[in-house]
Design an enzyme around this catalytic site. Structure first.
Site, PDB file in Angstrom:
ATOM      1  N   CYS A   1      -6.906  -8.495  -7.728  1.00  0.00           N
ATOM      2  CA  CYS A   1      -7.244  -9.652  -6.881  1.00  0.00           C
ATOM      3  C   CYS A   1      -7.377  -9.327  -5.400  1.00  0.00           C
ATOM      4  O   CYS A   1      -7.784 -10.178  -4.626  1.00  0.00           O
ATOM      5  CB  CYS A   1      -6.212 -10.760  -7.092  1.00  0.00           C
ATOM      6  SG  CYS A   1      -4.619 -10.397  -6.325  1.00  0.00           S
TER       7      CYS A   1
ATOM      8  N   CYS B   1      -0.320  -7.033  -7.818  1.00  0.00           N
ATOM      9  CA  CYS B   1       0.555  -7.984  -7.130  1.00  0.00           C
ATOM     10  C   CYS B   1       1.476  -8.643  -8.158  1.00  0.00           C
ATOM     11  O   CYS B   1       1.331  -8.454  -9.363  1.00  0.00           O
ATOM     12  CB  CYS B   1      -0.265  -9.044  -6.402  1.00  0.00           C
ATOM     13  SG  CYS B   1      -1.057 -10.212  -7.523  1.00  0.00           S
TER      14      CYS B   1
ATOM     15  N   MET C   1       3.385   2.386  -6.580  1.00  0.00           N
ATOM     16  CA  MET C   1       2.471   3.522  -6.463  1.00  0.00           C
ATOM     17  C   MET C   1       1.258   3.092  -5.628  1.00  0.00           C
ATOM     18  O   MET C   1       0.873   1.920  -5.642  1.00  0.00           O
ATOM     19  CB  MET C   1       2.006   3.997  -7.845  1.00  0.00           C
ATOM     20  CG  MET C   1       3.038   4.871  -8.536  1.00  0.00           C
ATOM     21  SD  MET C   1       2.470   5.490 -10.122  1.00  0.00           S
ATOM     22  CE  MET C   1       1.254   6.694  -9.578  1.00  0.00           C
TER      23      MET C   1
ATOM     24  N   GLU D   1       9.466  11.236  -3.767  1.00  0.00           N
ATOM     25  CA  GLU D   1       9.662  10.891  -5.192  1.00  0.00           C
ATOM     26  C   GLU D   1      11.150  10.816  -5.549  1.00  0.00           C
ATOM     27  O   GLU D   1      11.601  11.353  -6.559  1.00  0.00           O
ATOM     28  CB  GLU D   1       8.952  11.933  -6.090  1.00  0.00           C
ATOM     29  CG  GLU D   1       7.463  12.085  -5.816  1.00  0.00           C
ATOM     30  CD  GLU D   1       6.610  10.951  -6.376  1.00  0.00           C
ATOM     31  OE1 GLU D   1       7.170   9.918  -6.844  1.00  0.00           O
ATOM     32  OE2 GLU D   1       5.373  11.108  -6.330  1.00  0.00           O
TER      33      GLU D   1
ATOM     34  N   GLY E   1       1.324   3.914  -0.127  1.00  0.00           N
ATOM     35  CA  GLY E   1       1.355   4.675   1.124  1.00  0.00           C
ATOM     36  C   GLY E   1       2.712   5.243   1.482  1.00  0.00           C
ATOM     37  O   GLY E   1       2.948   5.591   2.638  1.00  0.00           O
TER      38      GLY E   1
END
Ligand code: ADP
Ligand code: ZN
Length: 204
Positions: free
Chosen positions: A147, A176, A16, A88, A19
């Site tokens: 981060c 991440c 999510m 989607e 882009g």
């Protein structure tokens, strides 16, 4: 890639906020500029913003047809349509793979965007099968809100074992590989910088 008459499937996938919708809208807009006839479909389950538009988190939008099943995509695709957008895709039934292949066999360019993984990091069907059938696969990455590194995972912030909990900001955030905590609902969400990672929040 855009050779008229030669059908193909392009997949845009990632977490999510990575882009996917922006990239889908970009490709479809360019197809419109090239005077291709386009149609865009999305599954009805996703009514976060609008029944009839593909909307990115950044606010880009494109008219779309909300459909209840993959069979409806086939049924509602006009014979003259040259480019079919699907958003989607992870919320479509497994039949979407055959439908996309049928449309590509008919010479149409199919561009499909969807989550590659669910909130636990597991493959989100039917995306894996569609990726296998595709001529081209793009992986998009967001920014990890913990981060600042490129993010490939979708962290769920609310407690639920349901695979589908529809929503965006506040319910999910991009993380991440290192910061991703599968199955841990960190309801407070993340602070954007590692210095603040002790969990304390200040207004200064
Ligand atoms: P997706 O379809 O993959 O969920 P969208 O195309 O709807 O993504 O939205 C992408 C936009 O979301 C970005 O251009 C940016 O404006 C916004 N955004 C919000 N949070 C993040 C994040 N953590 N990383 C990257 N973009 C983000
Ligand atoms: Zn991180």
């Amino acid at each position: 890639m855009n050779n008229p008459g030669i059908g193909s499937i392009e997949v845009i996938c990632g977490s999510m906020f990575s882009g996917k919708s922006e990239e889908l809208i970009r490709r479809l807009t360019r197809a419109q500029i090239a005077r291709r006839r386009i149609q865009v479909f999305k599954p009805k389950i996703d009514d976060r913003y609008s029944e009839v538009e593909v909307v990115s988190h950044g606010g880009l939008r494109l008219l779309a047809i909300a459909v209840a099943s993959s069979a409806d995509v086939l049924e509602r695709t006009d014979a003259r349509t040259e480019v079919v957008g699907l958003d989607e895709v992870q919320f479509f039934d497994a039949g979407i793979v055959d439908v996309a292949s049928r449309l590509a066999d008919l010479g149409k360019r199919v561009i499909a965007a969807g989550l590659d993984q669910d909130y636990l990091g597991r493959p989100f069907e039917p995306m894996p099968a569609l990726m296998a059938a595709a001529e081209e696969v793009m992986k998009t990455r967001a920014i990890c809100v913990r981060c600042g590194q490129p993010a490939s995972r979708t962290q769920r912030l609310v407690e639920s074992t349901e695979r589908v909990v529809v929503g965006a900001a506040g319910l999910y955030e991009a993380r991440c590989r290192r910061c991703f905590e599968p199955g841990v609902a960190s309801a407070a969400g993340s602070l954007p910088f590692p210095e603040d990672a002790d969990g304390s929040r200040s207004n200064s």
